[in-house]
Design a protein around this motif. Sequence first.
Motif, PDB file in Angstrom:
ATOM      1  N   SER A  63       0.583  -1.146   0.037  1.00  0.00           N
ATOM      2  CA  SER A  63       0.155  -0.192   0.444  1.00  0.00           C
ATOM      3  C   SER A  63       0.873   1.415  -0.121  1.00  0.00           C
ATOM      4  N   GLU A  64       1.919   1.134   0.934  1.00  0.00           N
ATOM      5  CA  GLU A  64       2.644   2.376   1.257  1.00  0.00           C
ATOM      6  C   GLU A  64       3.159   2.916  -0.612  1.00  0.00           C
ATOM      7  N   HIS A  65       3.014   1.815  -1.534  1.00  0.00           N
ATOM      8  CA  HIS A  65       3.868   2.184  -3.031  1.00  0.00           C
ATOM      9  C   HIS A  65       3.123   2.833  -3.955  1.00  0.00           C
ATOM     10  N   ASP A  66       1.785   2.590  -3.304  1.00  0.00           N
ATOM     11  CA  ASP A  66       1.014   3.442  -4.246  1.00  0.00           C
ATOM     12  C   ASP A  66       0.201   5.194  -3.145  1.00  0.00           C
ATOM     13  N   PHE A  67       0.244   4.659  -2.255  1.00  0.00           N
ATOM     14  CA  PHE A  67       0.559   6.032  -1.837  1.00  0.00           C
ATOM     15  C   PHE A  67       1.422   7.078  -2.032  1.00  0.00           C
ATOM     16  N   ILE A  68       2.248   6.841  -1.949  1.00  0.00           N
ATOM     17  CA  ILE A  68       3.678   7.652  -2.491  1.00  0.00           C
ATOM     18  C   ILE A  68       3.034   8.305  -3.637  1.00  0.00           C
ATOM     19  N   TYR A  69       2.382   7.641  -4.692  1.00  0.00           N
ATOM     20  CA  TYR A  69       2.068   7.900  -5.873  1.00  0.00           C
ATOM     21  C   TYR A  69       1.100   8.517  -6.061  1.00  0.00           C
ATOM     22  N   VAL A  70       0.111   8.649  -5.129  1.00  0.00           N
ATOM     23  CA  VAL A  70      -1.081   9.521  -5.057  1.00  0.00           C
ATOM     24  C   VAL A  70       0.175  10.650  -3.936  1.00  0.00           C
ATOM     25  N   GLN A  71       0.010  10.640  -3.046  1.00  0.00           N
ATOM     26  CA  GLN A  71       1.043  12.202  -2.467  1.00  0.00           C
ATOM     27  C   GLN A  71       1.845  12.639  -3.747  1.00  0.00           C
ATOM     28  N   THR A  72       2.281  12.116  -4.267  1.00  0.00           N
ATOM     29  CA  THR A  72       2.932  12.859  -5.025  1.00  0.00           C
ATOM     30  C   THR A  72       1.796  13.594  -6.097  1.00  0.00           C
ATOM     31  N   PHE A  73       1.460  12.938  -6.747  1.00  0.00           N
ATOM     32  CA  PHE A  73       0.494  13.434  -7.561  1.00  0.00           C
ATOM     33  C   PHE A  73      -0.735  14.870  -7.326  1.00  0.00           C
ATOM     34  N   ALA A 149      -0.990  -2.040 -19.947  1.00  0.00           N
ATOM     35  CA  ALA A 149      -0.143  -1.941 -18.827  1.00  0.00           C
ATOM     36  C   ALA A 149      -1.524  -1.146 -17.659  1.00  0.00           C
ATOM     37  N   ARG A 150      -1.020  -1.115 -16.149  1.00  0.00           N
ATOM     38  CA  ARG A 150      -2.260   0.562 -15.463  1.00  0.00           C
ATOM     39  C   ARG A 150      -2.362   1.460 -15.053  1.00  0.00           C
ATOM     40  N   ALA A 151      -3.018   1.959 -14.795  1.00  0.00           N
ATOM     41  CA  ALA A 151      -2.255   3.342 -15.004  1.00  0.00           C
ATOM     42  C   ALA A 151      -1.735   3.276 -12.847  1.00  0.00           C
ATOM     43  N   LEU A 152      -1.158   4.118 -12.840  1.00  0.00           N
ATOM     44  CA  LEU A 152      -0.053   4.243 -11.355  1.00  0.00           C
ATOM     45  C   LEU A 152      -1.306   5.015 -10.451  1.00  0.00           C
ATOM     46  N   PRO A 153      -1.523   5.049  -9.222  1.00  0.00           N
ATOM     47  CA  PRO A 153      -2.319   5.865  -8.361  1.00  0.00           C
ATOM     48  C   PRO A 153      -2.303   7.490  -8.688  1.00  0.00           C
ATOM     49  N   GLU A 157      -5.792  11.194 -12.516  1.00  0.00           N
ATOM     50  CA  GLU A 157      -6.127  12.549 -12.337  1.00  0.00           C
ATOM     51  C   GLU A 157      -5.541  13.676 -12.027  1.00  0.00           C
ATOM     52  N   PHE A 158      -4.714  13.726 -11.493  1.00  0.00           N
ATOM     53  CA  PHE A 158      -3.492  14.566 -12.620  1.00  0.00           C
ATOM     54  C   PHE A 158      -3.252  15.302 -13.439  1.00  0.00           C
ATOM     55  N   THR A 159      -3.042  14.525 -14.250  1.00  0.00           N
ATOM     56  CA  THR A 159      -3.313  15.043 -15.823  1.00  0.00           C
ATOM     57  C   THR A 159      -4.779  14.856 -16.831  1.00  0.00           C
ATOM     58  N   ARG A 160      -5.404  14.630 -15.805  1.00  0.00           N
ATOM     59  CA  ARG A 160      -6.777  15.409 -16.924  1.00  0.00           C
ATOM     60  C   ARG A 160      -7.063  16.942 -15.952  1.00  0.00           C
ATOM     61  N   PHE A 161      -6.874  16.757 -14.722  1.00  0.00           N
ATOM     62  CA  PHE A 161      -6.477  18.181 -13.928  1.00  0.00           C
ATOM     63  C   PHE A 161      -5.843  19.384 -15.081  1.00  0.00           C
TER      64      PHE A 161
END
Length: 305
Positions: A63-73, A149-153, A157-161
């Motif tokens: 989960s920590e992996h995904d949270f880093i991506y969410v946090q960054t974007f 390949a799936r989108a990373l967390p 959302e960021f690119t669409r914004f």
Amino acid sequence: MMKFAPVALAAALALAGCAQAQRPAASTPTAVSAPAAAVEAPATAGVAADDNLNAVAWSQRASEHDFIYVQTFRNAQEKILKAKQDPNWDALPRDDRAVHPSLKGLKPAVILDIDETVLDNSPYQARLIRSGGEFNEAAWADWCREAAARALPGAVEFTRFAADHGVAVFYVSNRAKDLDEATLANLRSAGFPVAGKASFLGLGTFVEGCEQAGSEKSCRRQLVAKNYRVLMQFGDQIGDFTSIPGNNDEGRTRAMAPYTAWIGERWFVLPNPTYGSWEPALFDNDYDLPRAERRQKKIEALRIK
């Protein structure tokens, strides 16, 4: 940098001049996104000595992996409109901006690497672990053409914004140019905004007046700079942001030294423990060495104090 698709030794040396690549060409130095971690004959009964298992398992299951991506974007999204409003805000390294120095009248844009930055290629790495193989261009190209390949967390959302607020989105990747259709299809199916074919600048993109060194991304950043003010850059390799004078500890440190204040403001770095230019830097960028020797050099590079 996957990001990979490096161009193996050549890329590594260029790097050494992210990349880029899962061993897909990572960005240059990232670009050296060189081959995936090697798998050798068991060092002890029934245990593979160097198979990238923990790194890939962490990338897929922690989960920590995904949270880093969410946090960054999420952090980037909170800052992008302020950056857009500042006419002097630019996220290109000095050498790349110097080719087109004036920011006046330029439209805003962001530059993102693809592999392990916006798309998750860990299934390809998992296949290497199960087969005991190493990265190779043909198998990597086959994976890319699956467009699975799936989108990373947080990335969609960021690119669409950004796109919804008038910011052009460029994907600068060391995937080979002949993978552009499959890559664009994958990006679209994963939900990313893609304005057109010009949104993807793969390895081999021709930039008039600029000679690309190996898999480095400088020429393609300069191409974007001609018409755009780059608000932010995203990647998992140093080469996704700037050129590396030499792919060793000194060269990598020197490349980033002028821009450390930009981390988390203009440059957003994602984690990639599975491959990248950091790995060949530990064995002198020499992929001609047998796997056992490369592994030994990595062990010798470990700090125990």
